[in-house]
Write a protein that holds these residues in place. Structure first.
Motif, short mmCIF file in Angstrom:
data_model
loop_
_atom_site.label_atom_id
_atom_site.label_comp_id
_atom_site.label_asym_id
_atom_site.label_seq_id
_atom_site.Cartn_x
_atom_site.Cartn_y
_atom_site.Cartn_z
N PHE A 1 0.86 -1.19 0.00
CA PHE A 1 0.00 0.00 0.00
C PHE A 1 0.89 1.23 0.00
O PHE A 1 1.71 1.41 0.91
CB PHE A 1 -0.89 0.02 1.25
N GLY A 2 0.74 2.09 -1.01
CA GLY A 2 1.55 3.29 -1.09
C GLY A 2 0.80 4.42 -1.74
O GLY A 2 -0.40 4.32 -2.04
N SER A 3 1.51 5.52 -1.98
CA SER A 3 0.89 6.71 -2.56
C SER A 3 0.39 6.47 -3.97
O SER A 3 -0.50 7.19 -4.46
CB SER A 3 1.88 7.86 -2.56
N ASP A 4 0.93 5.45 -4.63
CA ASP A 4 0.49 5.14 -6.00
C ASP A 4 -0.56 4.04 -6.05
O ASP A 4 -0.83 3.48 -7.11
CB ASP A 4 1.69 4.76 -6.88
N GLY A 5 -1.13 3.68 -4.88
CA GLY A 5 -2.17 2.66 -4.85
C GLY A 5 -1.71 1.37 -4.21
O GLY A 5 -0.80 1.37 -3.37
N VAL A 6 -2.32 0.26 -4.61
CA VAL A 6 -2.03 -1.05 -4.04
C VAL A 6 -1.48 -1.97 -5.14
O VAL A 6 -2.05 -2.05 -6.23
CB VAL A 6 -3.29 -1.70 -3.43
N ARG A 7 -0.36 -2.62 -4.83
CA ARG A 7 0.20 -3.61 -5.75
C ARG A 7 0.19 -4.97 -5.06
O ARG A 7 0.38 -5.07 -3.84
CB ARG A 7 1.62 -3.26 -6.18
N THR A 8 0.00 -6.03 -5.85
CA THR A 8 -0.07 -7.39 -5.32
C THR A 8 1.04 -8.24 -5.94
O THR A 8 1.23 -8.23 -7.16
CB THR A 8 -1.43 -8.02 -5.64
N PHE A 9 1.73 -8.98 -5.07
CA PHE A 9 2.82 -9.84 -5.52
C PHE A 9 2.56 -11.25 -4.99
O PHE A 9 2.55 -11.47 -3.78
CB PHE A 9 4.16 -9.32 -5.01
N PRO A 10 2.33 -12.22 -5.89
CA PRO A 10 2.00 -13.58 -5.44
C PRO A 10 3.26 -14.40 -5.12
O PRO A 10 4.28 -14.30 -5.80
CB PRO A 10 1.29 -14.17 -6.66
N VAL A 11 3.16 -15.18 -4.06
CA VAL A 11 4.19 -16.16 -3.72
C VAL A 11 3.47 -17.45 -3.33
O VAL A 11 2.68 -17.45 -2.39
CB VAL A 11 5.07 -15.69 -2.54
N GLU A 12 3.75 -18.53 -4.05
CA GLU A 12 3.11 -19.81 -3.75
C GLU A 12 4.19 -20.88 -3.63
O GLU A 12 5.04 -21.02 -4.51
CB GLU A 12 2.08 -20.15 -4.82
N LEU A 13 4.13 -21.62 -2.53
CA LEU A 13 5.19 -22.58 -2.21
C LEU A 13 4.60 -23.93 -1.87
O LEU A 13 3.54 -24.03 -1.24
CB LEU A 13 6.01 -22.09 -1.02
N ARG A 14 5.31 -24.97 -2.24
CA ARG A 14 5.02 -26.32 -1.75
C ARG A 14 6.24 -26.74 -0.91
O ARG A 14 7.31 -27.01 -1.45
CB ARG A 14 4.80 -27.30 -2.92
#
Length: 250
Positions: A193-206
């Motif tokens: 969450f920042g001044s330029d909005g919201v960014r999403t970064f996926p991390v998926e692990l087994r």
């Protein structure tokens, strides 16, 4: 690959532009230097192969120590960042999923994977296949070195976890995860969450337990030779949160 599990290329392509900035600093550099020293002691002049080479955070320091390094990675954007760095264009990089290594048999004295990257392989079948591929590309007496976390299911409350990971400048990083203990999977998202909005970064692990990894090695014809709690060879104990393991090909 399981259709419900995002591929490692999604993570790499999404985070490539900020990866080096987020995972830098003096403490991290000390750890990287220790990893490069450990790997160089194992590989000598090489050649060595890094699985999930990314932006070359370990490969470039290892090459600077005199080890010839090749790599494999699924993300075009991560490998593009590698090639932009001094020495990056000298590293032979194959763009592929490292469950299917694809280099000629007995090409390397060392294969290594760091930063928990082995766990981006989506299921046990892919992880077993990776060990088999590693054994094939190692020459006799060669080593497979892995840095990985020790699973800790107690981190999750009712199968989930939300935490503030960092506050950096005007940005707040939240980490939200769900845990499937049957499939040994953690599906998570870093929300920035920042001044330029919201960014999403996926991390998926087994994830895989150390004993499970040892069995994968045995199935591939590799034998556990060393296990440490870190790159400076701290003793591995029942309370160690991570491990550096070395399996050898006879």
């Amino acid at each position: 690959m399981d259709s419900g599990f995002l591929g490692s290329e999604v993570y790499g392509d999404t985070i490539a532009d900020v990866y080096d900035d987020w995972f830098s600093g003096s403490d991290r550099q000390v750890a990287i230097d220790a990893a490069a020293d450990f790997l160089h002691a194992s590989a000598g002049a090489g050649p060595a192969l890094e699985l999930g080479i990314g932006t070359g955070r370990v490969a470039l320091p290892l090459a600077a120590r005199g080890t010839k390094v090749a790599g494999i990675d699924a993300s075009t954007r991560m490998t593009a960042r590698l090639r932009e760095k001094p020495g990056g264009s000298d590293i032979d990089v194959k763009l592929a999923d490292f469950a299917e290594i694809g280099f000629p048999a007995e090409s390397f004295g060392l294969v290594y994977v760091v930063f928990n990257t082995f766990c981006v392989l989506p299921d046990q079948d892919a992880q077993v296949r990776c060990f088999s591929e590693v054994a094939d590309v190692l020459w006799p007496g060669g080593s497979f070195v892995m840095e990985n976390f020790v699973p800790d299911p107690t981190r999750f409350d009712r199968g989930q976890r939300v935490e503030v990971e960092r506050v950096l400048g005007d940005a707040t990083h939240l980490h939200a995860a769900v845990h499937d203990p049957v499939e040994q999977r953690v599906r998570s998202r870093r929300l920035v969450f920042g001044s330029d909005g919201v960014r999403t970064f996926p991390v998926e692990l087994r994830y895989a337990w150390p004993s499970e990894l040892d069995l994968m090695g045995r199935l591939a014809g590799l034998t556990l030779a060393e296990r440490w709690a870190g790159w400076t060879r701290e003793p591995f104990t029942g309370s160690s949160p991570s491990h550096v393991s070395v399996w050898r090909k006879p």
